[in-house]
Write an enzyme that holds these catalytic residues in place. Structure first.
Site, short mmCIF file in Angstrom:
data_model
loop_
_atom_site.label_atom_id
_atom_site.label_comp_id
_atom_site.label_asym_id
_atom_site.label_seq_id
_atom_site.Cartn_x
_atom_site.Cartn_y
_atom_site.Cartn_z
CD1 TRP A 175 -2.08 2.15 0.50
CD2 TRP A 175 -2.60 1.46 2.57
NE1 TRP A 175 -2.98 3.05 1.02
CE2 TRP A 175 -3.31 2.67 2.29
CE3 TRP A 175 -2.78 0.85 3.80
CZ2 TRP A 175 -4.17 3.25 3.22
CZ3 TRP A 175 -3.64 1.44 4.72
CH2 TRP A 175 -4.33 2.63 4.43
CE1 TYR B 5 -4.29 -0.42 -0.99
CE2 TYR B 5 -2.69 -2.16 -1.42
CZ TYR B 5 -3.79 -1.68 -0.73
OH TYR B 5 -4.39 -2.48 0.22
CG LEU C 39 4.25 -2.87 12.34
CD1 LEU C 39 5.44 -2.51 11.47
CD2 LEU C 39 4.70 -3.23 13.75
N GLY D 102 4.29 -3.26 5.48
CA GLY D 102 4.82 -2.43 4.41
C GLY D 102 6.23 -1.95 4.70
CB ALA D 103 9.32 -2.04 3.78
NE ARG D 104 6.28 5.56 3.32
CZ ARG D 104 5.61 6.70 3.20
NH1 ARG D 104 5.69 7.38 2.10
NH2 ARG D 104 4.87 7.15 4.19
CG ASP E 246 -2.05 -7.70 -0.13
OD1 ASP E 246 -2.89 -8.53 -0.52
OD2 ASP E 246 -2.34 -6.54 0.21
#
Length: 332
Positions: free
Chosen positions: A21, A57, A223, A296-298, A52
């Site tokens: 996302w 998004y 989180l 998630g991770a950016r 996912d």
């Protein structure tokens, strides 16, 4: 990494799944494409096999980034999970207006919850193109469409499954009754729903149903969009377009209360050489009924830290300690 079967499907997914996302930028105050691609590749390098995403998004951007990141990766080594039913590109309104928003360029968009048969098929074809693949492992309706009969929606999904374009069917944000209705048409593998230490609403009804009926649960926002990392402090400044600023969990008094709770977990995390986020992720996948934690991770570093949460082990006594402390947290 650890893997679990999703419901009674043939799908084995990594219990820590990359949630895409944030990398779409939309509602998260933007994202860097290069960093996002590296984040996905770093996840895969550290054992995460499931990604996912969803068309909404970033209005296709997240799926495009996932497709780019997976180029050169053997298709049978990863599981692609995506969604349908949130349309921002309709030439004439259909379904129900979910909300008004702005895309990543600041342009006004109207987002509709719509899952009519032809729309579902079109969305799947568009997703396949953006993802650069010939099949989707799990296709999920993103939000209930209260206008279109559930049977119509899942007849389209059944057709896609018969054509080999999807391997398994899932839902997201569905109630128990909606799941039962969908099951009259197709066998569901899972339900993707919000779940975290501070958002456990699903445990009253949905979790017992999914356990009893062998349905997987993909927990999103474990989180709580970052607040359970312990890195968010009162007065935190959000980028333009970041909707977390409007979340009840980010009210100053709730940030304070959540951080006080997390402070009580710090010694445990430190004794294991783990971050608070890793401890929270491990707690999540140990929770009864939860199959997967979507995280998630950016950038690559965040992705690696998320994947390494699998190395954290919690004893029954430690889980009880966490739960006892958690029971005293009261949010306003």
């Amino acid at each position: 990494m650890e893997f679990r079967q999703l419901g009674e499907s043939n799908l084995q997914v990594s219990v820590i799944t990359f949630g895409a996302w944030a990398i779409g930028g939309w509602m998260w105050g933007g994202a860097e494409r290069k960093d996002a691609v590296e984040a996905i590749r770093a996840s895969i390098d550290h054992g995460v096999t499931s990604i996912d995403t969803a068309p909404i998004y970033g209005q296709g951007l997240s799926e495009e980034i996932v497709g780019e990141a997976l180029k050169g990766v053997p298709r049978d080594k990863v599981q692609i999970l995506t969604k349908f039913g949130m349309r921002w590109d309709l030439t004439s309104p259909a379904g129900t207006l979910a909300f008004k928003s702005k895309d990543n360029n600041g342009k006004d968009i109207d987002i509709y919850k719509y899952a009519g048969k032809e729309s579902v098929i079109k969305e799947c074809e568009d997703s396949l193109k953006r993802l650069g693949t010939d099949h989707i492992d799990l296709l999920q309706i993103h939000w209930p469409d209260v206008v279109t009969p559930i049977s119509e929606t899942f007849e389209a999904i059944l057709r896609l499954q018969e054509q080999g374009k999807i391997l398994a069917a899932g839902v997201s944000n569905y109630s128990v009754e909606q799941m039962k209705e969908a099951e009259k048409t197709i066998k569901l593998a899972s339900n993707q729903v919000p779940f975290s230490m501070v958002e456990k609403t699903i445990e009253s009804e949905l979790v017992p149903y999914c356990i009893a009926n062998k349905k997987g649960i993909l927990a999103y926002s474990p989180l709580q969009r970052g607040i359970l990392t312990g890195k968010v402090k009162p007065g935190h400044a959000f980028n333009a377009g970041d909707t977390r600023a409007d979340s009840k969990f980010y009210r100053p008094e709730n940030i304070t209360r959540i951080n006080a709770f997390l402070d009580e977990l710090r010694p445990m995390a430190e004794s294991k050489g783990a971050t608070l986020a890793q401890l929270v992720i491990r707690w999540t996948i140990e929770r009864p009924g939860i199959t997967v934690a979507l995280v998630g991770a950016r950038d690559a570093n965040q992705a690696i830290q998320n994947a390494k949460a699998i190395e954290v082990k919690l004893s029954p006594e430690e889980i009880k300690y966490i739960n006892d402390k958690l029971a005293k947290v009261e949010l306003v």
